[in-house]
Design an enzyme around this catalytic site. Structure first.
Site, PDB file in Angstrom:
ATOM      1  N   GLY A  97      21.163   3.887   3.619  1.00 28.46           N
ATOM      2  CA  GLY A  97      21.663   4.907   2.686  1.00 28.46           C
ATOM      3  C   GLY A  97      23.142   5.147   2.905  1.00 28.46           C
ATOM      4  O   GLY A  97      23.930   5.231   1.945  1.00 28.46           O
ATOM      5  N   HIS A  98      23.548   5.234   4.179  1.00 26.28           N
ATOM      6  CA  HIS A  98      24.987   5.372   4.461  1.00 26.28           C
ATOM      7  C   HIS A  98      25.752   4.151   3.924  1.00 26.28           C
ATOM      8  O   HIS A  98      26.836   4.292   3.367  1.00 26.28           O
ATOM      9  CB  HIS A  98      25.237   5.450   5.974  1.00 26.28           C
ATOM     10  CG  HIS A  98      24.776   6.719   6.624  1.00 26.28           C
ATOM     11  ND1 HIS A  98      23.762   6.754   7.553  1.00 26.28           N
ATOM     12  CD2 HIS A  98      25.190   7.999   6.492  1.00 26.28           C
ATOM     13  CE1 HIS A  98      23.594   7.995   7.965  1.00 26.28           C
ATOM     14  NE2 HIS A  98      24.437   8.771   7.338  1.00 26.28           N
ATOM     15  N   GLN A 125      27.199  22.600  13.584  1.00 23.83           N
ATOM     16  CA  GLN A 125      26.158  22.688  12.552  1.00 23.83           C
ATOM     17  C   GLN A 125      24.752  22.620  13.141  1.00 23.83           C
ATOM     18  O   GLN A 125      23.771  22.624  12.403  1.00 23.83           O
ATOM     19  CB  GLN A 125      26.363  21.638  11.465  1.00 23.83           C
ATOM     20  CG  GLN A 125      26.128  20.191  11.879  1.00 23.83           C
ATOM     21  CD  GLN A 125      26.522  19.222  10.777  1.00 23.83           C
ATOM     22  OE1 GLN A 125      27.692  18.958  10.524  1.00 23.83           O
ATOM     23  NE2 GLN A 125      25.530  18.673  10.074  1.00 23.83           N
ATOM     24  N   GLY A 151      25.155  11.968   0.242  1.00 29.55           N
ATOM     25  CA  GLY A 151      23.853  11.568  -0.293  1.00 29.55           C
ATOM     26  C   GLY A 151      23.125  12.761  -0.898  1.00 29.55           C
ATOM     27  O   GLY A 151      23.126  13.861  -0.324  1.00 29.55           O
ATOM     28  N   GLN A 152      22.473  12.524  -2.008  1.00 28.29           N
ATOM     29  CA  GLN A 152      21.740  13.598  -2.687  1.00 28.29           C
ATOM     30  C   GLN A 152      20.528  14.062  -1.880  1.00 28.29           C
ATOM     31  O   GLN A 152      19.992  15.142  -2.126  1.00 28.29           O
ATOM     32  CB  GLN A 152      21.287  13.114  -4.070  1.00 28.29           C
ATOM     33  CG  GLN A 152      20.839  14.227  -4.983  1.00 28.29           C
ATOM     34  CD  GLN A 152      20.376  13.712  -6.321  1.00 28.29           C
ATOM     35  OE1 GLN A 152      19.717  12.671  -6.406  1.00 28.29           O
ATOM     36  NE2 GLN A 152      20.724  14.404  -7.367  1.00 28.29           N
ATOM     37  N   LYS A 153      20.120  13.264  -0.900  1.00 26.15           N
ATOM     38  CA  LYS A 153      19.023  13.679  -0.004  1.00 26.15           C
ATOM     39  C   LYS A 153      19.279  15.082   0.535  1.00 26.15           C
ATOM     40  O   LYS A 153      18.367  15.902   0.620  1.00 26.15           O
ATOM     41  CB  LYS A 153      18.904  12.683   1.157  1.00 26.15           C
ATOM     42  CG  LYS A 153      17.985  13.145   2.267  1.00 26.15           C
ATOM     43  CD  LYS A 153      17.869  12.095   3.337  1.00 26.15           C
ATOM     44  CE  LYS A 153      19.088  11.974   4.216  1.00 26.15           C
ATOM     45  NZ  LYS A 153      19.394  13.170   5.045  1.00 26.15           N
ATOM     46  N   ASP A 154      20.535  15.334   0.911  1.00 19.73           N
ATOM     47  CA  ASP A 154      20.902  16.662   1.419  1.00 19.73           C
ATOM     48  C   ASP A 154      21.384  17.504   0.244  1.00 19.73           C
ATOM     49  O   ASP A 154      22.576  17.833   0.121  1.00 19.73           O
ATOM     50  CB  ASP A 154      21.991  16.522   2.485  1.00 19.73           C
ATOM     51  CG  ASP A 154      21.534  15.619   3.618  1.00 19.73           C
ATOM     52  OD1 ASP A 154      20.441  15.860   4.164  1.00 19.73           O
ATOM     53  OD2 ASP A 154      22.256  14.657   3.934  1.00 19.73           O
ATOM     54  N   GLN A 207      23.233  20.770   0.844  1.00 17.75           N
ATOM     55  CA  GLN A 207      24.555  20.478   1.415  1.00 17.75           C
ATOM     56  C   GLN A 207      25.525  20.074   0.297  1.00 17.75           C
ATOM     57  O   GLN A 207      26.690  20.505   0.282  1.00 17.75           O
ATOM     58  CB  GLN A 207      24.432  19.353   2.451  1.00 17.75           C
ATOM     59  CG  GLN A 207      25.766  18.812   2.929  1.00 17.75           C
ATOM     60  CD  GLN A 207      25.648  17.908   4.135  1.00 17.75           C
ATOM     61  OE1 GLN A 207      25.533  18.381   5.252  1.00 17.75           O
ATOM     62  NE2 GLN A 207      25.681  16.597   3.935  1.00 17.75           N
ATOM     63  N   SER A 257      18.767   9.476   9.502  1.00 13.77           N
ATOM     64  CA  SER A 257      18.928   9.124  10.920  1.00 13.77           C
ATOM     65  C   SER A 257      17.811   9.752  11.749  1.00 13.77           C
ATOM     66  O   SER A 257      17.384   9.196  12.765  1.00 13.77           O
ATOM     67  CB  SER A 257      20.275   9.617  11.433  1.00 13.77           C
ATOM     68  OG  SER A 257      21.302   9.177  10.573  1.00 13.77           O
TER      69      SER A 257
HETATM   70  O1  PAF Z   1      25.405  14.963   6.251  1.00 13.68           O
HETATM   71  C1  PAF Z   1      25.919  14.825   7.387  1.00 13.68           C
HETATM   72  O2  PAF Z   1      25.781  13.793   8.048  1.00 13.68           O
HETATM   73  C2  PAF Z   1      26.735  15.965   7.969  1.00 13.68           C
HETATM   74  O3  PAF Z   1      26.208  17.202   7.625  1.00 13.68           O
HETATM   75  C3  PAF Z   1      28.223  15.883   7.602  1.00 13.68           C
HETATM   76  C4  PAF Z   1      28.439  16.059   6.097  1.00 13.68           C
HETATM   77  C5  PAF Z   1      28.790  14.551   8.047  1.00 13.68           C
HETATM   78  C6  PAF Z   1      29.004  16.998   8.307  1.00 13.68           C
HETATM   79  O4  PAF Z   1      28.912  16.883   9.680  1.00 13.68           O
END
Ligand code: PAF
Length: 243
Positions: A40-41, A65, A152-155, A158, A191
């Site tokens: 995905g990345h 976070q 990614g839209q998964k989050d 976010q 991950s």
């Molecule tokens: O989605 C992530 O991997 C993290 O929340 C991010 C956006 C890199 C911030 O640390």
């Protein structure tokens, strides 16, 4: 025999290193990550490389976070392998700073997400999480000054929070939200899937199936009722979320 030259990738360790690098670039695409990169990345990286003059990824396990008791210590760290993923995806540089470089003595300013996210889903379950995300992403955007930044839209939540961050603090960049990459059985790539044992991994796609069933039920129903609640969740996956 023809040997293809290995693409070079520049590793930058401090925000100061970035200053010199950035001065030589025009249109930069940034993919912020915490490493432990998966397919995905790689999709995000390829898109950033295709849509900008140059692509950079950040790899930084951001301590702010993680709530107390979360998985900061055991979060997978696979830097050498990650650099290969970046190289294969056409990324030119990797910004991999230390905690000290990003946060100094830890007594710095933090960015708060809009309060409306506090009571919702991940915002309620992980107090402080989105403040940590906003703070580190604001630092990354200031340091890299990208034209576009990819997530990614998964989050989904976010993505909505970061769109607000970009708009409210007037960052001059586009937040690009990319489709969720999934395994063949529908499980979203993450991950943290590495934490699942065999039974948990076999059960996990139920989340995807349940969301699909909820979406179909919502589409089939007209008027208010449970559909209204569903709609408020699904909205966070669309551009309309923060309008
Ligand atoms: O989605 C992530 O991997 C993290 O929340 C991010 C956006 C890199 C911030 O640390």
């Amino acid at each position: 025999m023809l040997r293809r030259a290995r693409r070079t990738i520049t590793i930058l360790r401090t925000r100061k290193d970035l200053d010199g690098w950035r001065a030589q670039q025009s249109e930069v695409g940034l993919v912020p990550t915490m490493g432990a990169l998966h397919a995905g990345h790689a999709d995000l990286m390829r898109r950033a490389a295709a849509e900008n003059d140059i692509a950079i990824a950040s790899i930084f396990v951001n301590p702010t976070q993680f709530a107390p008791g979360e998985d900061l210590e055991k979060y997978p760290r696979t830097f050498e392998r990650d650099v290969e993923v970046l190289r294969d995806a056409g990324v030119a540089a990797c910004f991999a700073p230390t905690v000290e470089d990003m946060y100094g003595d830890g007594d710095g300013v933090a960015v708060l997400p809009p309060p409306r996210f506090d009571a919702l889903s991940e915002g309620a379950a992980r107090p402080g999480h989105f403040s940590g995300v906003c703070t580190v992403v604001a630092k990354l955007w200031n340091a890299v000054r990208p034209k576009r930044s990819y997530f990614g839209q998964k989050d989904a939540m976010q993505c909505a929070v970061l769109r607000s961050l970009c708009r409210d603090l007037a960052f001059d960049l586009e937040v690009v939200v990319c489709d969720t990459a999934r395994a063949d059985d529908g499980l979203a790539l993450s991950s943290r899937n590495a934490y699942l044992d065999a039974d948990e991994r076999a059960a996990a796609p139920v989340v995807f199936r349940a969301l699909g069933a909820a979406r179909d039920a919502w589409r089939a129903q007209a008027g208010p009722g449970p559909a209204a609640a569903l709609r408020s969740c699904l909205l966070y996956t669309s551009d309309a979320a923060d309008e």
